[in-house]
Design a protein around this motif. Sequence first.
Motif, PDB file in Angstrom:
ATOM      1  N   CYS A 240      77.557  -0.276  34.868  1.00  0.00           N
ATOM      2  CA  CYS A 240      77.316   0.615  33.734  1.00  0.00           C
ATOM      3  C   CYS A 240      75.818   0.617  33.407  1.00  0.00           C
ATOM      4  O   CYS A 240      75.362  -0.053  32.501  1.00  0.00           O
ATOM      5  N   ILE A 241      75.061   1.412  34.191  1.00  0.00           N
ATOM      6  CA  ILE A 241      73.620   1.527  34.000  1.00  0.00           C
ATOM      7  C   ILE A 241      73.386   2.692  33.038  1.00  0.00           C
ATOM      8  O   ILE A 241      73.724   3.834  33.350  1.00  0.00           O
ATOM      9  N   PRO A 242      72.827   2.439  31.862  1.00  0.00           N
ATOM     10  CA  PRO A 242      72.671   3.488  30.848  1.00  0.00           C
ATOM     11  C   PRO A 242      71.759   4.640  31.284  1.00  0.00           C
ATOM     12  O   PRO A 242      70.830   4.446  32.068  1.00  0.00           O
ATOM     13  N   TYR A 243      72.044   5.823  30.759  1.00  0.00           N
ATOM     14  CA  TYR A 243      71.166   6.972  30.954  1.00  0.00           C
ATOM     15  C   TYR A 243      69.740   6.565  30.585  1.00  0.00           C
ATOM     16  O   TYR A 243      69.523   5.852  29.626  1.00  0.00           O
ATOM     17  N   GLY A 244      68.758   7.007  31.358  1.00  0.00           N
ATOM     18  CA  GLY A 244      67.356   6.731  31.070  1.00  0.00           C
ATOM     19  C   GLY A 244      66.810   5.478  31.714  1.00  0.00           C
ATOM     20  O   GLY A 244      65.608   5.265  31.718  1.00  0.00           O
ATOM     21  N   SER A 245      67.680   4.633  32.290  1.00  0.00           N
ATOM     22  CA  SER A 245      67.204   3.413  32.938  1.00  0.00           C
ATOM     23  C   SER A 245      66.421   3.751  34.197  1.00  0.00           C
ATOM     24  O   SER A 245      66.761   4.680  34.924  1.00  0.00           O
ATOM     25  N   ASP A 246      65.360   2.984  34.456  1.00  0.00           N
ATOM     26  CA  ASP A 246      64.623   3.118  35.704  1.00  0.00           C
ATOM     27  C   ASP A 246      65.453   2.443  36.787  1.00  0.00           C
ATOM     28  O   ASP A 246      65.984   1.355  36.570  1.00  0.00           O
ATOM     29  N   VAL A 247      65.572   3.102  37.929  1.00  0.00           N
ATOM     30  CA  VAL A 247      66.400   2.566  39.007  1.00  0.00           C
ATOM     31  C   VAL A 247      65.678   2.588  40.336  1.00  0.00           C
ATOM     32  O   VAL A 247      64.743   3.360  40.533  1.00  0.00           O
ATOM     33  N   SER A 248      66.116   1.726  41.215  1.00  0.00           N
ATOM     34  CA  SER A 248      65.721   1.820  42.609  1.00  0.00           C
ATOM     35  C   SER A 248      66.620   2.901  43.198  1.00  0.00           C
ATOM     36  O   SER A 248      67.696   3.175  42.669  1.00  0.00           O
ATOM     37  N   GLY A 249      66.198   3.509  44.276  1.00  0.00           N
ATOM     38  CA  GLY A 249      66.977   4.602  44.856  1.00  0.00           C
ATOM     39  C   GLY A 249      68.402   4.200  45.190  1.00  0.00           C
ATOM     40  O   GLY A 249      68.712   3.042  45.412  1.00  0.00           O
ATOM     41  N   GLY A 250      69.274   5.183  45.210  1.00  0.00           N
ATOM     42  CA  GLY A 250      70.658   4.935  45.560  1.00  0.00           C
ATOM     43  C   GLY A 250      71.579   6.064  45.136  1.00  0.00           C
ATOM     44  O   GLY A 250      71.142   7.107  44.678  1.00  0.00           O
ATOM     45  N   ARG A 251      72.861   5.804  45.296  1.00  0.00           N
ATOM     46  CA  ARG A 251      73.898   6.772  44.930  1.00  0.00           C
ATOM     47  C   ARG A 251      74.596   6.247  43.689  1.00  0.00           C
ATOM     48  O   ARG A 251      74.933   5.057  43.614  1.00  0.00           O
ATOM     49  N   PHE A 252      74.844   7.126  42.739  1.00  0.00           N
ATOM     50  CA  PHE A 252      75.409   6.743  41.453  1.00  0.00           C
ATOM     51  C   PHE A 252      76.598   7.618  41.089  1.00  0.00           C
ATOM     52  O   PHE A 252      76.663   8.784  41.474  1.00  0.00           O
ATOM     53  N   LYS A 253      77.527   7.034  40.323  1.00  0.00           N
ATOM     54  CA  LYS A 253      78.733   7.745  39.896  1.00  0.00           C
ATOM     55  C   LYS A 253      78.844   7.650  38.376  1.00  0.00           C
ATOM     56  O   LYS A 253      78.746   6.555  37.806  1.00  0.00           O
ATOM     57  N   CYS A 254      79.050   8.793  37.725  1.00  0.00           N
ATOM     58  CA  CYS A 254      79.212   8.802  36.274  1.00  0.00           C
ATOM     59  C   CYS A 254      80.467   8.013  35.912  1.00  0.00           C
ATOM     60  O   CYS A 254      81.552   8.262  36.453  1.00  0.00           O
ATOM     61  N   GLN A 255      80.333   7.066  35.000  1.00  0.00           N
ATOM     62  CA  GLN A 255      81.464   6.234  34.593  1.00  0.00           C
ATOM     63  C   GLN A 255      82.445   6.989  33.691  1.00  0.00           C
ATOM     64  O   GLN A 255      83.535   6.509  33.450  1.00  0.00           O
ATOM     65  N   ASP A 256      82.064   8.163  33.217  1.00  0.00           N
ATOM     66  CA  ASP A 256      82.953   8.928  32.355  1.00  0.00           C
ATOM     67  C   ASP A 256      83.729  10.013  33.100  1.00  0.00           C
ATOM     68  O   ASP A 256      84.912  10.193  32.849  1.00  0.00           O
ATOM     69  N   CYS A 257      83.073  10.733  34.033  1.00  0.00           N
ATOM     70  CA  CYS A 257      83.770  11.856  34.678  1.00  0.00           C
ATOM     71  C   CYS A 257      83.867  11.746  36.196  1.00  0.00           C
ATOM     72  O   CYS A 257      84.556  12.527  36.835  1.00  0.00           O
TER      73      CYS A 257
END
Length: 67
Positions: free
Chosen positions: A5-22
């Motif tokens: 659960c990485i919050p919106y606006g967090s700085d990230v290293s590259g990768g693939r992400f999935k919305c935890q809500d939809c």
Amino acid sequence: MDKNCIPYGSDVSGGRFKCQDCGHEMVMASASSLPPCPFYKEDTHPKKCWKNLTGRGDAPEDPYPGK
């Protein structure tokens, strides 16, 4: 570093992400801030976070913006 659960606006290293809500998935380049889900609506996205599917996820330099 929470990769579930990485919050919106967090700085990230590259990768693939999935919305935890939809469940929407996206790919981000390195050193980018995670945007809100493009399908974000206040009443349907209470978690306001992404799950890291590939890559390193939350950047240690700025794991939670504004905190």
